[in-house]
Scaffold this active site. Sequence first.
Site, PDB file in Angstrom:
ATOM      1  N   GLY A  46      67.856  78.464 -36.633  1.00  0.00           N
ATOM      2  CA  GLY A  46      66.804  77.900 -35.802  1.00  0.00           C
ATOM      3  C   GLY A  46      65.589  78.791 -35.871  1.00  0.00           C
ATOM      4  O   GLY A  46      65.670  79.964 -36.273  1.00  0.00           O
ATOM      5  N   GLN A  51      57.634  82.277 -32.794  1.00  0.00           N
ATOM      6  CA  GLN A  51      58.211  83.335 -33.636  1.00  0.00           C
ATOM      7  C   GLN A  51      57.407  83.555 -34.913  1.00  0.00           C
ATOM      8  O   GLN A  51      57.555  84.618 -35.542  1.00  0.00           O
ATOM      9  CB  GLN A  51      59.655  83.004 -33.987  1.00  0.00           C
ATOM     10  CG  GLN A  51      60.596  83.025 -32.773  1.00  0.00           C
ATOM     11  CD  GLN A  51      62.007  82.718 -33.150  1.00  0.00           C
ATOM     12  OE1 GLN A  51      62.391  81.548 -33.240  1.00  0.00           O
ATOM     13  NE2 GLN A  51      62.805  83.728 -33.403  1.00  0.00           N
ATOM     14  N   CYS A  88      68.813  87.096 -32.382  1.00  0.00           N
ATOM     15  CA  CYS A  88      67.511  86.422 -32.465  1.00  0.00           C
ATOM     16  C   CYS A  88      66.746  86.976 -33.659  1.00  0.00           C
ATOM     17  O   CYS A  88      66.737  88.202 -33.871  1.00  0.00           O
ATOM     18  CB  CYS A  88      66.722  86.668 -31.179  1.00  0.00           C
ATOM     19  SG  CYS A  88      65.097  85.889 -31.153  1.00  0.00           S
ATOM     20  N   LEU A  89      66.113  86.107 -34.425  1.00  0.00           N
ATOM     21  CA  LEU A  89      65.361  86.572 -35.597  1.00  0.00           C
ATOM     22  C   LEU A  89      64.181  87.449 -35.204  1.00  0.00           C
ATOM     23  O   LEU A  89      63.678  88.199 -36.029  1.00  0.00           O
ATOM     24  CB  LEU A  89      64.876  85.364 -36.415  1.00  0.00           C
ATOM     25  CG  LEU A  89      65.973  84.477 -37.002  1.00  0.00           C
ATOM     26  CD1 LEU A  89      65.373  83.315 -37.763  1.00  0.00           C
ATOM     27  CD2 LEU A  89      66.936  85.269 -37.878  1.00  0.00           C
ATOM     28  N   HIS A 130      68.478  77.913 -27.144  1.00  0.00           N
ATOM     29  CA  HIS A 130      67.820  79.153 -27.577  1.00  0.00           C
ATOM     30  C   HIS A 130      66.388  78.863 -28.030  1.00  0.00           C
ATOM     31  O   HIS A 130      65.451  79.570 -27.652  1.00  0.00           O
ATOM     32  CB  HIS A 130      68.634  79.790 -28.714  1.00  0.00           C
ATOM     33  CG  HIS A 130      68.106  81.100 -29.213  1.00  0.00           C
ATOM     34  ND1 HIS A 130      68.718  82.305 -28.973  1.00  0.00           N
ATOM     35  CD2 HIS A 130      67.000  81.375 -29.953  1.00  0.00           C
ATOM     36  CE1 HIS A 130      68.014  83.280 -29.526  1.00  0.00           C
ATOM     37  NE2 HIS A 130      66.975  82.742 -30.135  1.00  0.00           N
ATOM     38  N   GLU A 131      66.225  77.775 -28.829  1.00  0.00           N
ATOM     39  CA  GLU A 131      64.885  77.464 -29.353  1.00  0.00           C
ATOM     40  C   GLU A 131      63.956  76.939 -28.264  1.00  0.00           C
ATOM     41  O   GLU A 131      62.783  77.301 -28.220  1.00  0.00           O
ATOM     42  CB  GLU A 131      64.979  76.451 -30.498  1.00  0.00           C
ATOM     43  CG  GLU A 131      65.822  76.893 -31.689  1.00  0.00           C
ATOM     44  CD  GLU A 131      65.501  78.285 -32.169  1.00  0.00           C
ATOM     45  OE1 GLU A 131      66.417  78.963 -32.658  1.00  0.00           O
ATOM     46  OE2 GLU A 131      64.344  78.724 -32.043  1.00  0.00           O
ATOM     47  N   HIS A 134      62.515  79.668 -26.375  1.00  0.00           N
ATOM     48  CA  HIS A 134      61.388  80.303 -27.090  1.00  0.00           C
ATOM     49  C   HIS A 134      60.074  79.592 -26.793  1.00  0.00           C
ATOM     50  O   HIS A 134      59.026  80.225 -26.706  1.00  0.00           O
ATOM     51  CB  HIS A 134      61.625  80.273 -28.608  1.00  0.00           C
ATOM     52  CG  HIS A 134      62.361  81.458 -29.169  1.00  0.00           C
ATOM     53  ND1 HIS A 134      61.911  82.754 -29.063  1.00  0.00           N
ATOM     54  CD2 HIS A 134      63.516  81.527 -29.860  1.00  0.00           C
ATOM     55  CE1 HIS A 134      62.772  83.572 -29.656  1.00  0.00           C
ATOM     56  NE2 HIS A 134      63.748  82.847 -30.156  1.00  0.00           N
TER      57      HIS A 134
HETATM   58  O1  K2U Z   1      65.462  81.515 -32.721  1.00  0.00           O
HETATM   59  C1  K2U Z   1      66.037  82.343 -33.408  1.00  0.00           C
HETATM   60  O2  K2U Z   1      65.843  83.565 -33.312  1.00  0.00           O
HETATM   61  C2  K2U Z   1      67.068  81.854 -34.375  1.00  0.00           C
HETATM   62  C3  K2U Z   1      68.436  82.211 -33.931  1.00  0.00           C
HETATM   63  C4  K2U Z   1      68.944  80.980 -33.194  1.00  0.00           C
HETATM   64  C5  K2U Z   1      70.297  81.091 -32.556  1.00  0.00           C
HETATM   65  C6  K2U Z   1      70.699  82.225 -31.892  1.00  0.00           C
HETATM   66  C7  K2U Z   1      71.954  82.271 -31.305  1.00  0.00           C
HETATM   67  C8  K2U Z   1      72.801  81.181 -31.379  1.00  0.00           C
HETATM   68  C9  K2U Z   1      72.380  80.045 -32.049  1.00  0.00           C
HETATM   69  C10 K2U Z   1      71.137  80.007 -32.637  1.00  0.00           C
HETATM   70  C11 K2U Z   1      69.096  82.697 -35.206  1.00  0.00           C
HETATM   71  O3  K2U Z   1      69.549  81.656 -35.951  1.00  0.00           O
HETATM   72  S1  K2U Z   1      70.138  84.033 -34.983  1.00  0.00           S
HETATM   73  C12 K2U Z   1      71.100  84.079 -36.368  1.00  0.00           C
HETATM   74  C13 K2U Z   1      72.318  83.203 -36.284  1.00  0.00           C
HETATM   75  C14 K2U Z   1      72.826  82.676 -37.447  1.00  0.00           C
HETATM   76  C15 K2U Z   1      73.958  81.888 -37.402  1.00  0.00           C
HETATM   77  C16 K2U Z   1      74.600  81.629 -36.199  1.00  0.00           C
HETATM   78  C17 K2U Z   1      74.090  82.156 -35.034  1.00  0.00           C
HETATM   79  C18 K2U Z   1      72.948  82.965 -35.068  1.00  0.00           C
HETATM   80 ZN    ZN Z   2      65.432  83.658 -31.125  1.00  0.00          ZN
END
Ligand code: K2U
Ligand code: ZN
Length: 188
Positions: A46, A51, A88-89, A130-131, A134
């Site tokens: 996501g 971001q 979180c990225l 989560h998104e 944000h």
């Molecule tokens: O928004 C973001 O930073 C993207 C996150 C979203 C996310 C975080 C936690 C749980 C679900 C989605 C990234 O995708 S974090 C990396 C990741 C990759 C695979 C599975 C879970 C998290």
């Molecule tokens: Zn995030």
Amino acid sequence: MSLLAIHVLGSPVLRTETTPVAGITDDLRRLVDDMFDTMRAAQGIGLAAPQVGRLERIAVVDVDKDPIVLINPEIIVESGTERAEEGCLSIPDIYGDVTRSAQVTVRAMDLDGKVFEREASDLLARAFQHEIDHLHGKLFIDYLSFLKRRGVMARWEDLKEKYPGQRRILARATIPGSDEASHRDEIL
Ligand code: K2U
Ligand code: ZN
């Protein structure tokens, strides 16, 4: 498609309320394209517009090869609770347990300007929440206990040195011998 810089913790844009999208433009279509490209290069599932430094109310999600564009998304139904570890990225190398709704129904607009509703559970429900957080300046670390969050912030004081200008610059993931690898050589 372009890779965009990912803003990291401390960048004010991550704490800024986004603006609802009034209409679909070519600039918006390009932003969505670049957000998917950037999300995949960062190995995420996501990514939300703040971001990448933008304040349109847009996020993208792709869990199990199911790309979803969320324009002006809102959660209209939620049920149950589930606790799981998140990252979180925008906060690399930091993880913590977050309790969220187990099931959600999200209403949003797609890139054709059509309003849709999507039910979700498990990882997709978590990604939606989560998104959408944000898009309202909220980060997963806001749900952590006082002590856990204090530890996270102390650790971030060291980790953030890797991100001058509070930005994380990505390189395209390449597979040696693949077309992409030669593409990378062309760029370098
Ligand atoms: O928004 C973001 O930073 C993207 C996150 C979203 C996310 C975080 C936690 C749980 C679900 C989605 C990234 O995708 S974090 C990396 C990741 C990759 C695979 C599975 C879970 C998290
Ligand atoms: Zn995030």
